[in-house]
Write an enzyme that holds these catalytic residues in place. Sequence first.
Site, PDB file in Angstrom:
ATOM      1  N   GLY A  87       0.742  -1.136  -0.199  1.00  0.00           N
ATOM      2  CA  GLY A  87      -0.232  -0.009   0.032  1.00  0.00           C
ATOM      3  C   GLY A  87       0.673   1.127  -0.011  1.00  0.00           C
ATOM      4  O   GLY A  87       1.964   1.172  -0.475  1.00  0.00           O
ATOM      5  N   ARG A  88       0.261   2.320   0.447  1.00  0.00           N
ATOM      6  CA  ARG A  88       1.060   3.520   0.395  1.00  0.00           C
ATOM      7  C   ARG A  88       1.714   3.780   1.828  1.00  0.00           C
ATOM      8  O   ARG A  88       2.815   4.445   1.964  1.00  0.00           O
ATOM      9  CB  ARG A  88       0.285   4.787   0.300  1.00  0.00           C
ATOM     10  N   GLU A  91       5.770   3.804   1.770  1.00  0.00           N
ATOM     11  CA  GLU A  91       6.473   4.918   1.129  1.00  0.00           C
ATOM     12  C   GLU A  91       6.919   6.068   2.271  1.00  0.00           C
ATOM     13  O   GLU A  91       8.040   6.569   2.370  1.00  0.00           O
ATOM     14  CB  GLU A  91       5.427   5.788   0.356  1.00  0.00           C
ATOM     15  N   CYS A 117       4.267  -6.444  -2.318  1.00  0.00           N
ATOM     16  CA  CYS A 117       3.658  -5.274  -2.999  1.00  0.00           C
ATOM     17  C   CYS A 117       4.775  -4.023  -2.587  1.00  0.00           C
ATOM     18  O   CYS A 117       5.942  -4.260  -2.696  1.00  0.00           O
ATOM     19  CB  CYS A 117       2.260  -4.703  -2.752  1.00  0.00           C
ATOM     20  N   HIS A 118       4.300  -2.722  -2.340  1.00  0.00           N
ATOM     21  CA  HIS A 118       5.374  -1.958  -1.894  1.00  0.00           C
ATOM     22  C   HIS A 118       5.901  -2.009  -0.473  1.00  0.00           C
ATOM     23  O   HIS A 118       6.712  -1.255  -0.122  1.00  0.00           O
ATOM     24  CB  HIS A 118       4.258  -0.704  -1.759  1.00  0.00           C
ATOM     25  N   TYR A 137       5.591  -4.891  -6.251  1.00  0.00           N
ATOM     26  CA  TYR A 137       4.893  -4.453  -7.290  1.00  0.00           C
ATOM     27  C   TYR A 137       5.799  -3.968  -8.258  1.00  0.00           C
ATOM     28  O   TYR A 137       6.780  -3.368  -7.939  1.00  0.00           O
ATOM     29  CB  TYR A 137       4.013  -3.303  -6.596  1.00  0.00           C
TER      30      TYR A 137
END
Length: 185
Positions: A87-88, A91, A117-118, A137
């Site tokens: 997800g975000r 980050e 993923c992320h 990802y």
Amino acid sequence: MAKILMITGDYTEDYETMVPFQTLLACGHSVDAVCPNKAAGETVPTAIHDFEGAQTYSEKPGHNFTLNATFSDVVPDSYDALVIPGGRAPEYLRLNEEVLNMVRHFFEASKPVAAICHGAQILTAAGVLKGRKCSAYPACAPEVRASGGTYAEIEVTDAVTDGKLVTAPAWPAHPAWLSQFMALL
């Protein structure tokens, strides 16, 4: 059964947080879900990422995920394994030195780590991918390569294990990713 740490944060991917959390609990493992600067009982908003034919994923509001442990209380030595959802959240979580130190602990102690993923963004920032094969990802492939890792180009439904590290591109890989991770537990 294993005692597992899950490091997550605001706008974590809904499925990549909820599904492993609930699956691991259902299989008898203990999972402490934490977020920096938050305590047990607080929530993180999630985001649902979907693949609907656009050049990248779409994002919709998800659920509020309730944390069941307090980040400031985490003692990495007391855990057997680590889960990093995508997800975000990764980050900004990768900017937190405490998060990076926790991640490094699991690699230095050769404990199982599952990232999806992320989540690879946290692994790259922690500097733990050199010489390791890692899926993520596809938009994270340049970061994996720049950090000295080998990006595993696999189907979105597949996962890859390299030693004690299990990674996958996104939530459609949950059956493979969780199966490979639980084999290491």
